[in-house]
Structure formats: structure tokens, C-alpha cells
Scaffold this motif. Structure first.
Motif: not given
Length: 85
Positions: A3, A5, A34-37, A71, A74-76
């Protein structure tokens, strides 16, 4: 399956005017896979968010800043909704 992020954020005070739009954006990102962080914007009321910050003093503001930076790192994908400041 991998996924992507995503970190989606906006003004907590803006929720008074734009909360329904924030939720639409949040859900649309999720629907697209998308996966929410972080879900603080969606899950936390304005009053709770600011009361927690005020009650804990400067340390809580620093922690929020550091958490948001982490955040972002680490997010895409990062999405800022900036209609309200």
C-alpha cells in the motif's frame, strides 16, 4: 500487496467550516487504495484536539510537531488541505 502510505492533514479549526470536505478527501484517498498513517484530523473533535494541546503545555505542541514531521517523512504521499489557516 504493498500500500502507498498517505498523510492527509488540514486545519483543525477549519473543521468548523470544512469538516464534510475533509471527510470526503480522507475517504476518497482510502477508496483509491492508499493507507492513512494518521487519522487525528478525522477522529478527533476540535475541542478535544485543542484542549489536549492546552492542557499538556509546550511539550504537547512539540510532540505534535515531531509527529507531523515523522508522518511526512514516512508517507509516500502527503496531502495538505489549505483552505483555512
Amino acid at each position: 500487496m504493498d500500500y502507498m502510505k498517505v498523510f492527509f492533514t488540514a486545519s483543525q479549526r477549519g473543521k468548523k467550516y470544512f469538516d464534510e470536505y475533509y471527510k470526503v478527501i480522507y475517504e476518497e484517498l482510502q477508496n483509491r487504495g492508499y493507507k492513512h498513517i494518521d487519522s487525528t484530523l478525522i477522529d478527533t473533535s476540535i475541542d478535544t484536539f485543542y484542549n489536549n494541546l492546552e492542557d499538556s503545555g509546550l511539550d504537547s505542541y512539540n510532540k505534535l510537531y515531531i509527529n507531523n514531521l515523522n508522518h511526512i517523512k514516512h508517507a509516500d504521499i502527503v496531502v495538505f488541505e489549505c483552505s483555512f489557516n
